[in-house]
Design a protein around this motif. Structure first.
Motif, short mmCIF file in Angstrom:
data_model
loop_
_atom_site.label_atom_id
_atom_site.label_comp_id
_atom_site.label_asym_id
_atom_site.label_seq_id
_atom_site.Cartn_x
_atom_site.Cartn_y
_atom_site.Cartn_z
N SER A 119 0.85 -1.19 0.00
CA SER A 119 0.00 0.00 0.00
C SER A 119 0.89 1.24 0.00
N VAL A 129 0.94 5.36 1.02
CA VAL A 129 0.31 6.42 1.81
C VAL A 129 0.90 7.74 1.34
N PHE A 130 0.06 8.56 0.78
CA PHE A 130 0.50 9.79 0.14
C PHE A 130 0.11 10.99 1.01
N TRP A 182 -2.41 10.17 3.68
CA TRP A 182 -3.69 9.55 3.29
C TRP A 182 -3.41 8.26 2.54
N LEU A 183 -4.18 7.20 2.87
CA LEU A 183 -4.05 5.93 2.15
C LEU A 183 -4.40 6.17 0.69
N HIS A 184 -3.49 5.86 -0.17
CA HIS A 184 -3.65 6.24 -1.58
C HIS A 184 -3.95 5.06 -2.49
N GLY A 185 -3.43 3.87 -2.15
CA GLY A 185 -3.74 2.77 -3.04
C GLY A 185 -2.72 1.65 -2.98
N ALA A 204 -1.46 2.09 -8.02
CA ALA A 204 -1.46 3.51 -7.68
C ALA A 204 -0.03 4.05 -7.62
N MET A 220 1.49 6.99 -9.97
CA MET A 220 2.13 8.17 -9.40
C MET A 220 3.50 8.41 -10.02
#
Length: 304
Positions: A220, A222-223, A226-229, A233, A237
Motif C-alpha cells: 500500500s 500512503v500519500f 492519506w491511504l492512496h492505493g 497507484a 504516481m
C-alpha cells in the motif's frame, strides 16, 4: 552485530563508541518519528540532533537496555512535541517508562571517559557557539529566551548557533566512535547504492518490473498521510511524475532494520516549473525483504 541491549549497557557505563553505534543504528527510525510528528520540514534534522544529544546525556539512566530503540524514539517524539507546542525547542523531559529513578541524566557527565569526550567536543566549537551550547545543555539557564538575554543576541541567532553546535558535536561523536561505525557505514553505502539504482531505473521508464518484483502483492502507498492505493497507484504516481518531464536526484538513504528512508530533490522542467515541490521523502516499510508500505511526503523548501 551486537544486540541493542549490549550496546545500550555499554553506553550506560560510559562507552561513547557503543552509544554512537546504537544511535547510528536507530537514526533512520528517529528521523521517521520526527517526520511523523513535524511533517517533512526543515525542523526534522534539528529535532533528531536535539534528541541525540538528550539521549547521550540521559543514557546513564536507561532502565531497560533491550528497549533502547523505543527509548530513542520516545525522546525524539518528546522533542518534536515540544517544538509543536512552542516552535521554540526546550529541554526534553525524561521518557519515564525507560528511565531509572536511581540515576539522573547528569551522572553520565561525571564519568571520566564521557566527560573527556564532552569537553573535547565542546572545545572544538567557536566561542559564540560554545557559550550557547553550554547554556543550553549543561546549565539551568537553557531556554532560548534566557540564552538570548545572557549572550545579548537574538532568539533566531540562538537557534542558528545551536544548529551549528549540534552538527559539530554529532561529527565529533562519529569520529570518536571510530571502528564502531564501520559496519554501519557499509550498510549505509549499500542502502544508498540500492536507492541510486532504483532512481536510475525510474528515469529509464523500466520501473514496472521493480514494482512487481520488489513491492509485495499486498503493498500500500500512503500519500501525504492519506491511504492512496496499491501497486497500481504507485505505478501511476511514478509514471505521471516522470511523464511530465520531472527528474529526481537522491540526497540521502538511511535504514534501520525494516525501515528505510530515501530523501531527494525534484527538478521540474522549464515548461512546468511548479509541477512538483522541491523535496521529497519515501519511507519504505519492509517485510520479508520486500516493500509492504510506501509513505510519501513533500517538502516545500528547496535544499540549500
Amino acid at each position: 552485530m551486537e544486540a541493542d541491549g549490549d550496546l545500550a549497557r555499554a553506553a550506560r557505563d560510559g562507552d561513547v563508541a557503543a552509544f554512537a553505534a546504537l544511535a547510528e543504528r536507530h537514526r533512520a527510525a528517529m528521523r521517521v518519528t520526527a517526520i511523523g510528528e513535524l511533517g517533512y520540514t526543515d525542523e526534522v534534522d534539528d529535532a533528531v540532533q536535539d534528541a541525540m544529544i538528550s539521549a547521550f546525556r540521559q543514557v546513564a539512566s536507561l532502565r531497560e537496555p533491550e528497549a533502547a530503540g523505543a527509548w530513542l524514539r520516545a525522546i525524539t517524539r518528546n522533542v518534536c512535541r515540544m517544538r509543536v507546542r512552542t516552535r521554540i525547542p526546550a529541554p526534553v523531559a525524561d521518557p519515564e517508562p525507560w528511565m531509572s529513578p536511581a540515576e539522573g541524566p547528569d551522572e553520565l557527565l561525571d564519568r571520566a571517559g564521557t566527560r573527556d569526550w564532552v569537553w573535547h567536543a565542546i572545545a572544538r566549537l567557536s566561542d559564540p557557539i560554545r557559550e550557547v551550547m553550554l547554556l543550553r545543555y549543561f546549565t539551568g539557564m537553557s531556554s532560548y529566551a534566557q540564552i538570548s538575554q545572557l549572550c545579548g543576541i537574538g532568539v533566531d541567532t540562538v537557534g542558528s548557533r545551536l544548529r551549528d553546535g549540534r552538527r559539530i558535536l554529532a561529527l565529533t561523536l562519529r569520529e570518536t566512535a571510530g571502528a564502531a561505525f564501520e559496519a554501519a557505514d557499509a550498510e549505509a553505502a549499500a542502502l544508498r547504492r540500492e536507492a541510486e539504482q532504483h532512481f536510475a531505473v525510474i528515469h529509464t521508464g523500466g520501473y514496472d518490473r521493480i514494482i512487481d518484483d520488489w513491492f509485495r502483492p499486498d503493498f500500500s502507498v500512503v500519500f501525504m498521510g492519506w491511504l492512496h492505493g496499491d501497486r497500481a497507484a504507485a505505478r501511476e504516481m511514478i509514471d505521471r511524475t516522470m511523464g511530465a518531464g520531472v527528474t529526481a536526484t537522491l540526497h540521502d538513504a538511511v535504514g534501520s532494520r525494516n525501515v528505510v528512508l530515501w530523501e531527494g530533490d525534484f527538478h521540474n522542467p522549464s515548461s512546468d516549473p511548479d509541477h512538483c515541490p522541491p523535496r521529497f521523502a519515501w519511507l519504505l516499510r519492509m517485510r520479508e525483504g520486500r516493500v509492504a508500505r510506501l509513505g510519501v511526503a513533500y517538502g516545500q523548501t528547496p535544499r540549500v
